[in-house]
Write a protein that holds these residues in place. Structure first.
Motif, PDB file in Angstrom:
ATOM      1  N   MET A   1       0.821  -1.207   0.000  1.00 41.23           N
ATOM      2  CA  MET A   1       0.000   0.000   0.000  1.00 41.23           C
ATOM      3  C   MET A   1       0.858   1.261   0.000  1.00 41.23           C
ATOM      4  O   MET A   1       0.562   2.230  -0.684  1.00 41.23           O
ATOM      5  N   TRP A   6       3.699   3.647  -5.513  1.00 39.39           N
ATOM      6  CA  TRP A   6       2.349   4.151  -5.284  1.00 39.39           C
ATOM      7  C   TRP A   6       2.400   5.595  -4.785  1.00 39.39           C
ATOM      8  O   TRP A   6       1.653   6.457  -5.238  1.00 39.39           O
ATOM      9  N   ALA A  10       0.803   8.862  -6.473  1.00 42.27           N
ATOM     10  CA  ALA A  10      -0.167   9.691  -5.744  1.00 42.27           C
ATOM     11  C   ALA A  10       0.285  11.156  -5.710  1.00 42.27           C
ATOM     12  O   ALA A  10      -0.519  12.067  -5.909  1.00 42.27           O
ATOM     13  N   SER A  13      -0.245  12.661  -9.229  1.00 43.18           N
ATOM     14  CA  SER A  13      -1.618  12.929  -9.642  1.00 43.18           C
ATOM     15  C   SER A  13      -2.262  14.000  -8.755  1.00 43.18           C
ATOM     16  O   SER A  13      -3.209  14.653  -9.175  1.00 43.18           O
ATOM     17  N   ARG A  54      -6.328   9.225   3.214  1.00 41.41           N
ATOM     18  CA  ARG A  54      -7.439   8.878   2.326  1.00 41.41           C
ATOM     19  C   ARG A  54      -7.499   9.852   1.154  1.00 41.41           C
ATOM     20  O   ARG A  54      -7.837   9.478   0.044  1.00 41.41           O
ATOM     21  N   ASP A  55      -7.153  11.099   1.418  1.00 35.40           N
ATOM     22  CA  ASP A  55      -7.165  12.088   0.353  1.00 35.40           C
ATOM     23  C   ASP A  55      -5.786  12.744   0.262  1.00 35.40           C
ATOM     24  O   ASP A  55      -5.513  13.735   0.943  1.00 35.40           O
TER      25      ASP A  55
END
Lengths: 419, 121
Positions: A1, A6, A10, A13, A54-55
């Motif tokens: 995760m 990743w 993240a 983006s 989460r955000d």
């Protein structure tokens, strides 16, 4: 995760949204970028330990804002830094902030961030460089390599461009509908410019600029998520997907450009074509045609043809005629002439481009196309002259090499008929 | 027991993958898929195009809207149909898939009616 790939994805983006929000907050591009950079460093430290938020964008905005404020305080008072603990506990603030960001605010943030790259004083190439640096987060080294300049030269260029942008008055209040539409159109143009900078390059240059097309598609998809009902943004995204789908077939192993009609169509990316066609289909339902949709429709006709000889040139000719009416330009007419040569023969095409000799006198493709039509008419000597002009105007080695193939064939034909 | 495994992830991230990264994830998933086929657990699986291609029909007013039904932080990007003994087995399948494709979440939903319909190529 929390593996590095990743986190990297993240951060990339979240970048347009986070830098856009920080720009609204600080109203200064350098401060916003520094604050974002600092937030990324903290994310790299914090996320692997505490798990990703989460955000991610909301987290980066929150941390970036604190860090920017701290930096300003430090500069003004030379105060001590707050301890890491004081800002590392963000769970409480993240939720309400994320909710607020889901509002319309951040749509305008991203649009504003892209819009400042479209400053009319900046030459097109600099608009592209600035957008890639600020919005996409490509490194100066990466951009410098793509444009074949030294890193410090590119750094200077971007700094100067940013200074120009800084002087411009960019409205920070929420834009009205008319201004938003204007900004969106300008932003769409710069996104397509980024795409073309990557797509129109050949040879070694194509390798260096390969990421441009993907960055442009990423931005277009982002715009489409922000403005889901804009047919021209659907058209732009479809156009780039339908063209980029052919990328695997566009170059020979030696780097030579392969023309559309000679490409191995089994190499085309079917997933991208399907996505492009789906978007075009959605756009057409709005019955509000525009240049991007028409160009996407032309690209779709090429992509749909199983073999080059199956291409629906009549429809392509009609679409180019529509495009000529929407955005009259000699280059559009030149493109149309290629379709006309397939439908009505090379003489009709030659007649069509005759008035273009003046406006396109310095344009490689004009003489390439003219030579091609003359060759089809069996006017070898004139074709030879046109190709000769084309070579003189060729911008890249690959372009010149391509024309040389035609010249060789003409020479062989001449030899054969002399015998 | 038939379950649907609904795959949710941040599409801004998954569409930012390069072709190579995407291929690598798909190759890793294929290994899991092949094992699930061998174990006779996996039925149809579907990967959806990005939500930018979605259209929503509001039934009551016959209103056609561009975009997905729900604006969410993570989007529905695809689903699997699996045939397993119980929820624990379904979770195990989801964990195996998750190891190959990290990020986001899987929602496990028991299937009420399953009709294969026409054969789709």
């Amino acid at each position: 995760m929390s593996d590095p790939a990743w986190i990297d994805a993240a951060l990339t983006s979240a970048r347009p949204q986070a830098v856009g929000a920080l720009l609204r907050y600080f109203r200064d591009l350098d401060t916003a970028e520094e604050a974002f950079q600092d937030a990324c460093l903290r994310a790299l430290k914090n996320w692997p330990v505490n798990g990703p938020p989460r955000d991610p964008a909301a987290w980066l905005i929150m941390v970036g804002r604190n860090s920017g404020i701290d930096a300003a305080r430090r500069r003004s008072k030379q105060q001590a830094l707050p301890s890491e603990d004081a800002i590392s506990d963000l769970d409480d603030v993240e939720a309400p902030l994320a909710e607020r960001l889901d509002g319309a605010d951040y749509r305008d943030d991203i649009l504003r961030l892209l819009f400042i790259c479209c400053h009319p004083d900046l030459p097109a190439v600099q608009q592209v460089a600035v957008a890639l640096r600020i919005v996409c987060g490509l490194s100066v080294a990466q951009i410098a390599r793509a444009f074949l300049v030294g890193e410090s030269a590119m750094e200077q260029r971007i700094t100067r461009a940013k200074a120009r942008i800084g002087q411009a008055k960019v409205a920070f209040e929420t834009p009205g509908p008319a201004e938003r539409a204007e900004r969106l159109a300008a932003v769409a143009a710069v996104v397509y410019l980024i795409f073309n900078e990557g797509y129109s390059s050949t040879g070694e240059e194509a390798d260096r600029k390969a990421p441009f097309a993907e960055e442009a598609i990423r931005l277009a998809r982002l715009l489409l998520r922000l403005f889901p009902a804009e047919p021209e943004i659907m058209g732009l995204t479809a156009l780039m997907l339908l063209q980029h789908a052919r990328a695997p077939a566009r170059f020979a192993p030696c780097g030579e450009l392969i023309l559309l009609e000679d490409q191995d169509r089994t190499l085309w990316n079917r997933a991208l074509i399907a996505e492009g066609l789906a978007l075009l289909d959605k756009a057409l339902r709005h019955a509000a045609p525009g240049p991007y949709q028409v160009q996407a429709a032309i690209a779709a006709l090429h992509d749909r043809a199983p073999r080059a000889q199956d291409t629906d040139w009549r429809e392509i000719d009609a679409l180019y005629a529509t495009l000529e009416r929407m955005t009259p330009s000699p280059v559009v007419t030149l493109n149309r002439a290629v379709a006309v040569s397939k439908v009505a023969g090379p003489q009709a095409a030659l007649d069509m481009i005759a008035p273009l000799a003046q406006p396109l006198g310095g344009y490689f493709y004009f003489y390439g196309a003219k030579g091609g039509f003359l060759m089809q008419l069996g006017r070898g000597r004139e074709a030879y002259e046109a190709f000769d002009r084309a070579i003189a105007l060729a911008g890249t080695a690959a372009e010149a090499a391509h024309i040389r193939l035609h010249l060789d064939r003409l020479a062989k034909d001449a030899e054969a008929s002399a015998r | 027991m038939l379950y649907a495994i609904l795959c949710y992830n941040d599409e801004a991230v998954t569409t930012s993958w390069t072709q190579e990264e995407d291929d690598a994830v798909m190759a890793k998933l294929q290994v899991v898929h092949d094992q699930l086929y061998a174990d006779k657990l996996l039925g149809p699986s579907i990967r959806l195009m990005p939500t930018t291609t979605a259209t929503t029909l509001r039934k009551s007013q016959d209103l056609v809207l561009d975009g997905p039904f729900a604006e969410t932080k993570e989007q529905l990007l695809g689903f699997y149909i699996i045939d397993v003994a119980n929820l624990e087995a379904a979770l195990q399948v989801a964990r195996d898939l998750g190891k190959a494709n990290p990020g986001g979440a899987y929602e496990l939903r028991p299937i009420n009616i399953y009709q294969p319909g026409i054969e789709i190529k």
